[in-house]
Design a protein around this motif. Structure first.
Motif, PDB file in Angstrom:
ATOM      1  N   ILE A 165       0.865  -1.186   0.000  1.00 57.81           N
ATOM      2  CA  ILE A 165       0.000   0.000   0.000  1.00 57.81           C
ATOM      3  C   ILE A 165       0.898   1.231   0.000  1.00 57.81           C
ATOM      4  O   ILE A 165       1.804   1.338   0.830  1.00 57.81           O
ATOM      5  CB  ILE A 165      -0.918   0.033   1.233  1.00 57.81           C
ATOM      6  CG1 ILE A 165      -1.818  -1.217   1.271  1.00 57.81           C
ATOM      7  CG2 ILE A 165      -1.778   1.294   1.233  1.00 57.81           C
ATOM      8  CD1 ILE A 165      -2.693  -1.296   2.516  1.00 57.81           C
ATOM      9  N   LEU A 166       0.646   2.142  -0.926  1.00 59.35           N
ATOM     10  CA  LEU A 166       1.412   3.383  -1.003  1.00 59.35           C
ATOM     11  C   LEU A 166       0.577   4.535  -0.451  1.00 59.35           C
ATOM     12  O   LEU A 166      -0.555   4.775  -0.897  1.00 59.35           O
ATOM     13  CB  LEU A 166       1.798   3.681  -2.453  1.00 59.35           C
ATOM     14  CG  LEU A 166       2.487   5.030  -2.704  1.00 59.35           C
ATOM     15  CD1 LEU A 166       3.831   5.102  -1.972  1.00 59.35           C
ATOM     16  CD2 LEU A 166       2.674   5.283  -4.202  1.00 59.35           C
ATOM     17  N   SER A 205       5.619   0.415 -10.756  1.00 60.83           N
ATOM     18  CA  SER A 205       6.567   0.040  -9.694  1.00 60.83           C
ATOM     19  C   SER A 205       6.091  -1.166  -8.899  1.00 60.83           C
ATOM     20  O   SER A 205       6.801  -1.639  -8.017  1.00 60.83           O
ATOM     21  CB  SER A 205       6.808   1.228  -8.762  1.00 60.83           C
ATOM     22  OG  SER A 205       7.377   2.318  -9.470  1.00 60.83           O
ATOM     23  N   GLY A 206       4.877  -1.636  -9.174  1.00 62.02           N
ATOM     24  CA  GLY A 206       4.374  -2.827  -8.507  1.00 62.02           C
ATOM     25  C   GLY A 206       3.527  -2.589  -7.285  1.00 62.02           C
ATOM     26  O   GLY A 206       3.262  -3.520  -6.508  1.00 62.02           O
ATOM     27  N   ILE A 207       3.062  -1.346  -7.096  1.00 58.30           N
ATOM     28  CA  ILE A 207       2.182  -1.039  -5.962  1.00 58.30           C
ATOM     29  C   ILE A 207       0.813  -1.655  -6.208  1.00 58.30           C
ATOM     30  O   ILE A 207       0.266  -1.592  -7.312  1.00 58.30           O
ATOM     31  CB  ILE A 207       2.057   0.487  -5.779  1.00 58.30           C
ATOM     32  CG1 ILE A 207       3.417   1.107  -5.416  1.00 58.30           C
ATOM     33  CG2 ILE A 207       1.019   0.825  -4.709  1.00 58.30           C
ATOM     34  CD1 ILE A 207       4.008   0.628  -4.114  1.00 58.30           C
ATOM     35  N   ASN A 208       0.221  -2.225  -5.171  1.00 53.97           N
ATOM     36  CA  ASN A 208      -1.104  -2.846  -5.295  1.00 53.97           C
ATOM     37  C   ASN A 208      -2.245  -1.886  -4.980  1.00 53.97           C
ATOM     38  O   ASN A 208      -3.300  -1.942  -5.613  1.00 53.97           O
ATOM     39  CB  ASN A 208      -1.210  -4.058  -4.374  1.00 53.97           C
ATOM     40  CG  ASN A 208      -0.171  -5.118  -4.669  1.00 53.97           C
ATOM     41  OD1 ASN A 208       0.553  -5.550  -3.774  1.00 53.97           O
ATOM     42  ND2 ASN A 208      -0.054  -5.555  -5.928  1.00 53.97           N
ATOM     43  N   LEU A 209      -2.037  -1.033  -3.985  1.00 57.72           N
ATOM     44  CA  LEU A 209      -3.076  -0.085  -3.572  1.00 57.72           C
ATOM     45  C   LEU A 209      -2.425   1.243  -3.232  1.00 57.72           C
ATOM     46  O   LEU A 209      -1.457   1.283  -2.473  1.00 57.72           O
ATOM     47  CB  LEU A 209      -3.835  -0.619  -2.353  1.00 57.72           C
ATOM     48  CG  LEU A 209      -4.759   0.363  -1.615  1.00 57.72           C
ATOM     49  CD1 LEU A 209      -5.888   0.846  -2.511  1.00 57.72           C
ATOM     50  CD2 LEU A 209      -5.314  -0.280  -0.338  1.00 57.72           C
ATOM     51  N   MET A 237     -12.982   4.944  -5.273  1.00 59.31           N
ATOM     52  CA  MET A 237     -12.121   3.789  -5.526  1.00 59.31           C
ATOM     53  C   MET A 237     -12.243   3.386  -6.984  1.00 59.31           C
ATOM     54  O   MET A 237     -13.342   3.147  -7.486  1.00 59.31           O
ATOM     55  CB  MET A 237     -12.500   2.611  -4.625  1.00 59.31           C
ATOM     56  CG  MET A 237     -11.584   1.406  -4.791  1.00 59.31           C
ATOM     57  SD  MET A 237     -11.971   0.022  -3.672  1.00 59.31           S
ATOM     58  CE  MET A 237     -13.376  -0.695  -4.537  1.00 59.31           C
ATOM     59  N   LYS A 238     -11.105   3.309  -7.658  1.00 62.91           N
ATOM     60  CA  LYS A 238     -11.069   2.932  -9.063  1.00 62.91           C
ATOM     61  C   LYS A 238      -9.840   2.072  -9.322  1.00 62.91           C
ATOM     62  O   LYS A 238      -8.850   2.140  -8.584  1.00 62.91           O
ATOM     63  CB  LYS A 238     -11.034   4.171  -9.964  1.00 62.91           C
ATOM     64  CG  LYS A 238     -12.265   5.073  -9.849  1.00 62.91           C
ATOM     65  CD  LYS A 238     -12.143   6.267 -10.747  1.00 62.91           C
ATOM     66  CE  LYS A 238     -13.411   7.125 -10.703  1.00 62.91           C
ATOM     67  NZ  LYS A 238     -13.573   7.796  -9.413  1.00 62.91           N
ATOM     68  N   ASN A 239      -9.901   1.304 -10.383  1.00 63.85           N
ATOM     69  CA  ASN A 239      -8.740   0.529 -10.813  1.00 63.85           C
ATOM     70  C   ASN A 239      -7.908   1.352 -11.780  1.00 63.85           C
ATOM     71  O   ASN A 239      -8.452   2.060 -12.641  1.00 63.85           O
ATOM     72  CB  ASN A 239      -9.176  -0.770 -11.501  1.00 63.85           C
ATOM     73  CG  ASN A 239      -9.821  -1.747 -10.535  1.00 63.85           C
ATOM     74  OD1 ASN A 239      -9.392  -1.876  -9.389  1.00 63.85           O
ATOM     75  ND2 ASN A 239     -10.864  -2.423 -10.977  1.00 63.85           N
ATOM     76  N   PHE A 240      -6.600   1.270 -11.625  1.00 62.79           N
ATOM     77  CA  PHE A 240      -5.676   1.877 -12.588  1.00 62.79           C
ATOM     78  C   PHE A 240      -4.668   0.800 -12.969  1.00 62.79           C
ATOM     79  O   PHE A 240      -3.805   0.439 -12.166  1.00 62.79           O
ATOM     80  CB  PHE A 240      -4.954   3.094 -12.001  1.00 62.79           C
ATOM     81  CG  PHE A 240      -4.083   3.790 -13.000  1.00 62.79           C
ATOM     82  CD1 PHE A 240      -4.581   4.819 -13.772  1.00 62.79           C
ATOM     83  CD2 PHE A 240      -2.759   3.390 -13.201  1.00 62.79           C
ATOM     84  CE1 PHE A 240      -3.783   5.464 -14.721  1.00 62.79           C
ATOM     85  CE2 PHE A 240      -1.957   4.019 -14.139  1.00 62.79           C
ATOM     86  CZ  PHE A 240      -2.469   5.064 -14.901  1.00 62.79           C
ATOM     87  N   MET A 262      -3.367  -1.731 -10.425  1.00 64.86           N
ATOM     88  CA  MET A 262      -3.381  -1.117  -9.094  1.00 64.86           C
ATOM     89  C   MET A 262      -4.781  -0.605  -8.755  1.00 64.86           C
ATOM     90  O   MET A 262      -5.538  -0.195  -9.629  1.00 64.86           O
ATOM     91  CB  MET A 262      -2.380   0.037  -9.062  1.00 64.86           C
ATOM     92  CG  MET A 262      -2.264   0.757  -7.733  1.00 64.86           C
ATOM     93  SD  MET A 262      -1.037   2.110  -7.824  1.00 64.86           S
ATOM     94  CE  MET A 262      -1.958   3.335  -8.763  1.00 64.86           C
ATOM     95  N   VAL A 263      -5.105  -0.640  -7.457  1.00 64.89           N
ATOM     96  CA  VAL A 263      -6.336  -0.015  -6.964  1.00 64.89           C
ATOM     97  C   VAL A 263      -5.980   1.364  -6.426  1.00 64.89           C
ATOM     98  O   VAL A 263      -5.000   1.516  -5.687  1.00 64.89           O
ATOM     99  CB  VAL A 263      -7.003  -0.869  -5.863  1.00 64.89           C
ATOM    100  CG1 VAL A 263      -8.244  -0.167  -5.324  1.00 64.89           C
ATOM    101  CG2 VAL A 263      -7.368  -2.248  -6.397  1.00 64.89           C
ATOM    102  N   GLN A 264      -6.765   2.372  -6.804  1.00 66.38           N
ATOM    103  CA  GLN A 264      -6.548   3.744  -6.341  1.00 66.38           C
ATOM    104  C   GLN A 264      -7.752   4.202  -5.539  1.00 66.38           C
ATOM    105  O   GLN A 264      -8.886   4.113  -6.003  1.00 66.38           O
ATOM    106  CB  GLN A 264      -6.335   4.684  -7.522  1.00 66.38           C
ATOM    107  CG  GLN A 264      -6.385   6.169  -7.178  1.00 66.38           C
ATOM    108  CD  GLN A 264      -5.207   6.609  -6.344  1.00 66.38           C
ATOM    109  OE1 GLN A 264      -4.106   6.101  -6.520  1.00 66.38           O
ATOM    110  NE2 GLN A 264      -5.423   7.554  -5.431  1.00 66.38           N
TER     111      GLN A 264
END
Length: 369
Positions: free
Chosen positions: A284-285, A299-303, A332-335, A338-340
């Motif tokens: 999580i970032l 960069s491989g961030i999931n959320l 909440m949206k998918n990018f 990744m989930v944003q």
């Protein structure tokens, strides 16, 4: 730099003067307040109100205390009221020009002014009516210990002249009631001007969150070159700061980057490359602004959890933030992979008013993907 600041102040004050001129035209043409004695008093009163926010802002940079807080709050409320009065009066002037019967009716003018004042009053109430928003997020390789656990996201509290101890206690009660394992704060904990930094940090830091409370800096913590006063208060309150750092908690990785240098894709990729984390474990970032999303995703961030936008705070600004942040200004949206999640925030900047957005605390329910 000083000329840039003077330029910004001049533009701001020019817009404020224009708003007060619109109010003056509304008083004359819609409420029919004519007569030299009244006009002179109206002009001086509007001039006084037109400089209150600028004066209050200058005073807030030099002094701390309840009196300054009251002056700043009153000026900020009037700034928001000016916004809505300007909009409704322009509408009223257009209608009165198109339909002379409206223009001849003082009752129509009373309705117009009352509408602006009522919207402003609603905006103040709404900005303090903090709500809970919940999302369920599926993360890959989520450890069993984290399944169906809650993380609270609270951003943009803007503690300072308007929101202080009382707001901190309210937020703490709401967050504690969610029984979170962890609390994430993506910046703008403080509004910026000198204030009691210690009390809100201590109150929020005492929230029972077994896995910790984590913070990364927003632009309001970076107004000044030296942001040590903010960071030291947060540390003293028990809040862990993650600025270009990462921590692993029971197999869940929490990364944090400050606002500065994190809003360009290439810069963000470099920042995250310098923070050691395992891409095979969930991450999580904490990042203040929902910008450079592809940098986080690549960069491989999931959320990623963010704030900053306030969802415009007041309509029609929400249309502008939606355009600026390409639809990632709220929710909440998918990018890509990744989930944003972008929250509209718990506090406010400038006028303590919200119309078309809500003050919120976000609860994230974790499940395994």
């Amino acid at each position: 730099m000083i000329w840039g600041i003077i330029g910004l102040i001049s533009v701001f004050q020019g817009i404020v003067f224009f708003g007060h001129w619109i109010i003056y035209k509304g008083l004359i043409n819609l409420l029919h307040l004519e007569g030299s004695a009244h006009l002179t008093a109206i002009k001086w009163t509007l001039f006084f109100f037109s400089i209150t926010f600028s004066v209050a802002t200058i005073l807030s940079q030099k002094f701390i205390g309840p009196i300054i807080n009251w002056i700043y709050t009153a000026a900020a409320v009037w700034l928001g009221t000016l916004f809505w009065l300007t909009i409704v009066i322009i509408v009223g002037l257009i209608l009165s020009a198109l339909l002379p019967a409206f223009g001849d009716s003082r009752f129509f003018g009373i309705v117009i002014f009352s509408t602006g004042l009522l919207i402003s009053a609603y905006g103040v109430w709404n900005s303090f009516n903090t709500q809970i928003t919940s999302y369920t997020v599926a993360l890959p390789n989520l450890p069993v210990v984290w399944e169906n656990k809650k993380i609270v996201l609270v951003a943009d509290t803007h503690f300072g002249n308007i929101r202080g101890k009382g707001s901190a206690e309210k937020f703490a009660r709401l967050i504690s009631a969610q029984k979170p394992e962890m609390v994430l704060i993506p910046g703008d904990f403080y509004d910026g001007p000198p204030a009691d930094f210690e009390t809100p940090a201590k109150i929020i830091g005492q929230i029972h969150a077994p896995k910790g409370i984590y913070f990364s800096s927003g632009n309001h913590e970076e107004f000044h070159q030296d942001n040590s006063a903010y960071l030291e208060a947060l540390k003293a309150g028990g809040i862990k700061i993650l600025n270009n750092q990462a921590v692993e908690v029971d197999g869940l990785q929490i990364l944090g980057v400050p606002f500065k240098n994190s809003n360009n894709v290439d810069s963000l990729i470099k920042l995250l490359a310098a923070i050691p984390f395992n891409k095979n474990k969930p991450s999580i970032l904490i990042k203040h602004a929902p910008l450079a999303l592809s940098g986080a995703a690549k960069s491989g961030i999931n959320l990623e959890v963010s704030g900053h936008t306030h969802k415009g705070q007041m309509w029609p600004m929400s249309l502008i933030t939606k355009w600026m942040f390409k639809g990632y200004d709220y929710g909440m949206k998918n990018f890509e992979s990744m989930v944003q999640i972008t929250t509209s925030g718990a506090g406010t900047w400038g006028p303590p008013q919200r119309v078309g957005s809500k003050a919120e605390i976000v609860v994230i329910n974790l499940v395994k993907k």
